[in-house]
Design a protein around this motif. Structure first.
Motif, PDB file in Angstrom:
ATOM      1  N   ASN A 189       0.854  -1.185   0.000  1.00  0.00           N
ATOM      2  CA  ASN A 189       0.000   0.000   0.000  1.00  0.00           C
ATOM      3  C   ASN A 189       0.892   1.239   0.000  1.00  0.00           C
ATOM      4  O   ASN A 189       1.645   1.463   0.940  1.00  0.00           O
ATOM      5  CB  ASN A 189      -0.906  -0.028   1.230  1.00  0.00           C
ATOM      6  N   ILE A 190       0.787   2.036  -1.054  1.00  0.00           N
ATOM      7  CA  ILE A 190       1.663   3.198  -1.236  1.00  0.00           C
ATOM      8  C   ILE A 190       0.834   4.473  -1.265  1.00  0.00           C
ATOM      9  O   ILE A 190      -0.192   4.538  -1.930  1.00  0.00           O
ATOM     10  CB  ILE A 190       2.432   3.080  -2.571  1.00  0.00           C
ATOM     11  N   VAL A 191       1.295   5.481  -0.552  1.00  0.00           N
ATOM     12  CA  VAL A 191       0.653   6.796  -0.580  1.00  0.00           C
ATOM     13  C   VAL A 191       1.683   7.805  -1.063  1.00  0.00           C
ATOM     14  O   VAL A 191       2.804   7.857  -0.560  1.00  0.00           O
ATOM     15  CB  VAL A 191       0.117   7.209   0.809  1.00  0.00           C
ATOM     16  N   GLY A 192       1.291   8.582  -2.055  1.00  0.00           N
ATOM     17  CA  GLY A 192       2.120   9.676  -2.528  1.00  0.00           C
ATOM     18  C   GLY A 192       1.523  10.990  -2.058  1.00  0.00           C
ATOM     19  O   GLY A 192       0.312  11.186  -2.139  1.00  0.00           O
ATOM     20  N   ARG A 224      -2.187   5.574  -3.824  1.00  0.00           N
ATOM     21  CA  ARG A 224      -3.136   6.677  -3.705  1.00  0.00           C
ATOM     22  C   ARG A 224      -2.327   7.965  -3.669  1.00  0.00           C
ATOM     23  O   ARG A 224      -1.280   8.042  -3.012  1.00  0.00           O
ATOM     24  CB  ARG A 224      -3.942   6.540  -2.411  1.00  0.00           C
ATOM     25  N   LEU A 225      -2.810   8.971  -4.370  1.00  0.00           N
ATOM     26  CA  LEU A 225      -2.137  10.267  -4.409  1.00  0.00           C
ATOM     27  C   LEU A 225      -2.934  11.271  -3.592  1.00  0.00           C
ATOM     28  O   LEU A 225      -4.138  11.428  -3.782  1.00  0.00           O
ATOM     29  CB  LEU A 225      -2.017  10.766  -5.855  1.00  0.00           C
ATOM     30  N   ILE A 226      -2.262  11.938  -2.681  1.00  0.00           N
ATOM     31  CA  ILE A 226      -2.857  13.024  -1.902  1.00  0.00           C
ATOM     32  C   ILE A 226      -2.167  14.310  -2.349  1.00  0.00           C
ATOM     33  O   ILE A 226      -0.950  14.437  -2.240  1.00  0.00           O
ATOM     34  CB  ILE A 226      -2.651  12.827  -0.389  1.00  0.00           C
ATOM     35  N   GLU A 227      -2.959  15.242  -2.863  1.00  0.00           N
ATOM     36  CA  GLU A 227      -2.402  16.535  -3.254  1.00  0.00           C
ATOM     37  C   GLU A 227      -2.756  17.544  -2.167  1.00  0.00           C
ATOM     38  O   GLU A 227      -3.931  17.802  -1.901  1.00  0.00           O
ATOM     39  CB  GLU A 227      -2.948  16.965  -4.612  1.00  0.00           C
ATOM     40  N   VAL A 228      -1.738  18.088  -1.531  1.00  0.00           N
ATOM     41  CA  VAL A 228      -1.947  19.031  -0.434  1.00  0.00           C
ATOM     42  C   VAL A 228      -2.795  20.212  -0.889  1.00  0.00           C
ATOM     43  O   VAL A 228      -3.619  20.726  -0.122  1.00  0.00           O
ATOM     44  CB  VAL A 228      -0.585  19.485   0.151  1.00  0.00           C
ATOM     45  N   ALA A 229      -2.654  20.623  -2.145  1.00  0.00           N
ATOM     46  CA  ALA A 229      -3.438  21.752  -2.662  1.00  0.00           C
ATOM     47  C   ALA A 229      -4.935  21.461  -2.654  1.00  0.00           C
ATOM     48  O   ALA A 229      -5.748  22.386  -2.665  1.00  0.00           O
ATOM     49  CB  ALA A 229      -2.983  22.102  -4.074  1.00  0.00           C
ATOM     50  N   ASP A 230      -5.315  20.180  -2.637  1.00  0.00           N
ATOM     51  CA  ASP A 230      -6.728  19.809  -2.605  1.00  0.00           C
ATOM     52  C   ASP A 230      -7.304  19.758  -1.192  1.00  0.00           C
ATOM     53  O   ASP A 230      -8.512  19.675  -1.024  1.00  0.00           O
ATOM     54  CB  ASP A 230      -6.943  18.446  -3.273  1.00  0.00           C
ATOM     55  N   LEU A 231      -6.440  19.770  -0.203  1.00  0.00           N
ATOM     56  CA  LEU A 231      -6.914  19.734   1.182  1.00  0.00           C
ATOM     57  C   LEU A 231      -7.380  21.127   1.599  1.00  0.00           C
ATOM     58  O   LEU A 231      -6.870  22.143   1.097  1.00  0.00           O
ATOM     59  CB  LEU A 231      -5.805  19.247   2.114  1.00  0.00           C
TER      60      LEU A 231
END
Length: 76
Positions: A2-5, A35-42
């Motif tokens: 399980n990988i998170v970017g 899964r990709l988490i974009e800080v700009a979307d938070l």
């Protein structure tokens, strides 16, 4: 695996996010799920006010906690 970017770039398009996407794709090809988490979307207000119960922040933290590998990309 399980990988998170986590993409830290505030701009789009972003070269660092593009590199992160490529790295995640290669890790997925090796048998991982990413899964990709974009800080700009938070939500910025929730981050600035440390509103840790915000659903978006809760989901991001849970994803990182469940990850076997975390890859972080930020602009210079």
């Amino acid at each position: 695996m399980n990988i998170v970017g986590i993409a830290g770039s505030p701009t789009r398009p972003s070269r660092s996010t593009a590199l992160l996407r490529q790295a995640l794709a290669q890790l997925e090809a090796a048998g991982g799920h990413s899964r990709l988490i974009e800080v700009a979307d938070l939500p910025a207000q929730a981050i600035l006010r440390a509103e840790f119960r915000d659903p978006s922040l809760v989901a991001a933290v849970e994803a990182v906690e469940a990850a076997d590998v975390v890859v972080v990309a930020t602009p210079c």
